[in-house]
Design an enzyme around this catalytic site. Structure first.
Site, PDB file in Angstrom:
ATOM      1  N   HIS A 105       0.798  -1.231   0.000  1.00 47.72           N
ATOM      2  CA  HIS A 105       0.000   0.000   0.000  1.00 47.72           C
ATOM      3  C   HIS A 105       0.832   1.283   0.000  1.00 47.72           C
ATOM      4  O   HIS A 105       0.425   2.297   0.545  1.00 47.72           O
ATOM      5  CB  HIS A 105      -0.965   0.005   1.183  1.00 47.72           C
ATOM      6  CG  HIS A 105      -2.072  -1.001   1.071  1.00 47.72           C
ATOM      7  ND1 HIS A 105      -2.646  -1.345  -0.129  1.00 47.72           N
ATOM      8  CD2 HIS A 105      -2.710  -1.746   2.021  1.00 47.72           C
ATOM      9  CE1 HIS A 105      -3.594  -2.252   0.090  1.00 47.72           C
ATOM     10  NE2 HIS A 105      -3.651  -2.522   1.365  1.00 47.72           N
ATOM     11  N   HIS A 179      -9.707   1.818   0.829  1.00 50.51           N
ATOM     12  CA  HIS A 179      -9.723   0.483   1.441  1.00 50.51           C
ATOM     13  C   HIS A 179     -10.931   0.324   2.376  1.00 50.51           C
ATOM     14  O   HIS A 179     -10.809  -0.221   3.474  1.00 50.51           O
ATOM     15  CB  HIS A 179      -8.415   0.270   2.207  1.00 50.51           C
ATOM     16  CG  HIS A 179      -7.992  -1.154   2.342  1.00 50.51           C
ATOM     17  ND1 HIS A 179      -8.733  -2.091   3.022  1.00 50.51           N
ATOM     18  CD2 HIS A 179      -6.883  -1.793   1.888  1.00 50.51           C
ATOM     19  CE1 HIS A 179      -8.097  -3.252   3.004  1.00 50.51           C
ATOM     20  NE2 HIS A 179      -6.969  -3.093   2.304  1.00 50.51           N
ATOM     21  N   GLU A 314     -11.850  -2.747  -3.443  1.00 50.99           N
ATOM     22  CA  GLU A 314     -10.782  -1.779  -3.674  1.00 50.99           C
ATOM     23  C   GLU A 314     -10.545  -1.652  -5.184  1.00 50.99           C
ATOM     24  O   GLU A 314      -9.949  -2.528  -5.796  1.00 50.99           O
ATOM     25  CB  GLU A 314      -9.497  -2.222  -2.985  1.00 50.99           C
ATOM     26  CG  GLU A 314      -9.635  -2.489  -1.493  1.00 50.99           C
ATOM     27  CD  GLU A 314      -8.484  -3.320  -0.985  1.00 50.99           C
ATOM     28  OE1 GLU A 314      -7.310  -2.892  -1.149  1.00 50.99           O
ATOM     29  OE2 GLU A 314      -8.723  -4.417  -0.435  1.00 50.99           O
TER      30      GLU A 314
END
Length: 349
Positions: A105, A179, A314
């Protein structure tokens, strides 16, 4: 419609603000300038009763203490990058590692960990918040000074829109997402295993044991990954398919979207409450994570968060695209404007 603000906490001497967008139907989406985190999402059931249908903490301290990325903006690159490196224009970039030898991420100090500039937005048709942030050249190893703007809006069609925009002074890579974890029951003690999910996708990204893509796009036919018709999330959790088992029984995979005209890209339904979320996006894929690694180590509203407490949608380019042929491109050329939009619509059966 309106946008309200309240102080949510203090981080390093700087106030953290929560913005709450509410439409005329009572649908409400609240988000922080810290990480763009969506803290609450209120939507009605078929009987008209409202519930918070996304997972989020009540205090800033809880967000700082725990890192399940509840409702957060992540980037510069969503998902995992193998060996935390990639090549661009003949140069290898070594990134910071925050999950073993890989990057997750965007690195440890990613978009979800910074306070964004934020300004409320109100028009005749929608209310919202504009979040802005500059990620400096070399941030977590990525090239280019990157100016990012993410706009959340809510309208009276019960559409929560996320619009991403970015520009860099050097060619770089960019693949953000939000997210958010949905639990349409509005009760964290109830899992999402009986939610049904439908996705317009006939291929998904196969994963290694460490959740890095293998480079193979697998056919969904004959597997629990075939979500072309509504399927209970429980099917993925109970499946003995190696790809379901390898990520601790469930889903944590990118589905390649087919984008059928006049149809949502994905549709999540809680049969008990009648709540529905429809997702539309211009992204190449959606990563579905069924909360397989939530383990009760923390609580929401006094309830320990169990495995399968929420499911994500996502939207993003394919994960680790820089390191795999046939995965599309997440390269953002110098001074070119990146634009992408995802829409979540709250409705009922």
């Amino acid at each position: 419609m309106k946008v309200s603000e309240r102080k949510f906490g203090v981080l390093d001497g700087q106030d953290v603000t929560e913005f709450c967008m509410e439409n005329d139907n009572g649908v409400r989406v609240c988000a922080l300038d810290y990480g763009g985190i969506v803290t609450e999402t209120w939507a009605p059931g078929v009987d008209g009763s409202f519930a918070n249908v996304s997972l989020g903490f009540a205090t800033l301290d809880e967000y700082l203490a725990h890192s399940p990325y509840f409702g957060a903006l992540v980037g510069r690159i969503a998902g995992r990058i193998a060996d935390a490196r990639f090549e661009l224009d003949g140069k290898t970039y070594q990134l910071t590692k925050n999950e073993g030898e890989n990057q997750l991420h965007g690195g440890s100090n990613n978009f979800s960990k910074v306070i964004w500039d934020a300004a409320p937005l109100e028009t005749a048709n929608e209310v919202g918040v504009i979040f802005s942030h500059t990620s400096p050249d070399g941030d977590n190893g990525f090239p280019g000074n990157l100016d990012v703007r993410v706009t959340y809006t809510l309208n009276n069609d019960n559409e929560w829109k996320i619009k991403y925009e970015a520009k860099s002074d050097a060619t770089t890579v960019f693949n953000p997402t939000n997210h958010i974890y949905f639990n349409l029951a509005g009760d964290v003690s109830k899992t999402v295993l009986d939610h049904t999910l439908q996705i317009n996708s006939d291929k998904f990204v196969a994963l290694r044991h460490d959740s890095i893509p293998t480079g193979e796009l697998m056919d969904v036919a004959g597997t629990a990954f075939d979500l072309r018709a509504p399927r209970a999330i429980r099917d993925g959790a109970m499946s003995e398919h190696p790809q379901n088992v390898i990520i601790k029984n469930g889903y944590d995979h990118a589905f390649v979207l087919q984008h059928k005209e006049n149809k949502p890209d994905a549709r999540l339904v809680d049969p008990e409450s009648g709540r529905v979320v429809e997702m539309r996006t211009d992204c190449d894929s959606v990563v579905v994570y069924s909360g397989n690694q939530l383990s009760g180590k923390f609580a929401l509203d006094g309830v320990s968060v169990p495995k399968y407490a929420g499911v994500t949608m996502e939207t993003q380019g394919l994960p680790d695209a820089m390191n795999h042929d046939g995965f599309g491109s997440v390269v953002l050329p110098k001074e070119e404007l990146f634009q992408s939009e995802t829409v979540f619509t709250f409705t009922t059966i």
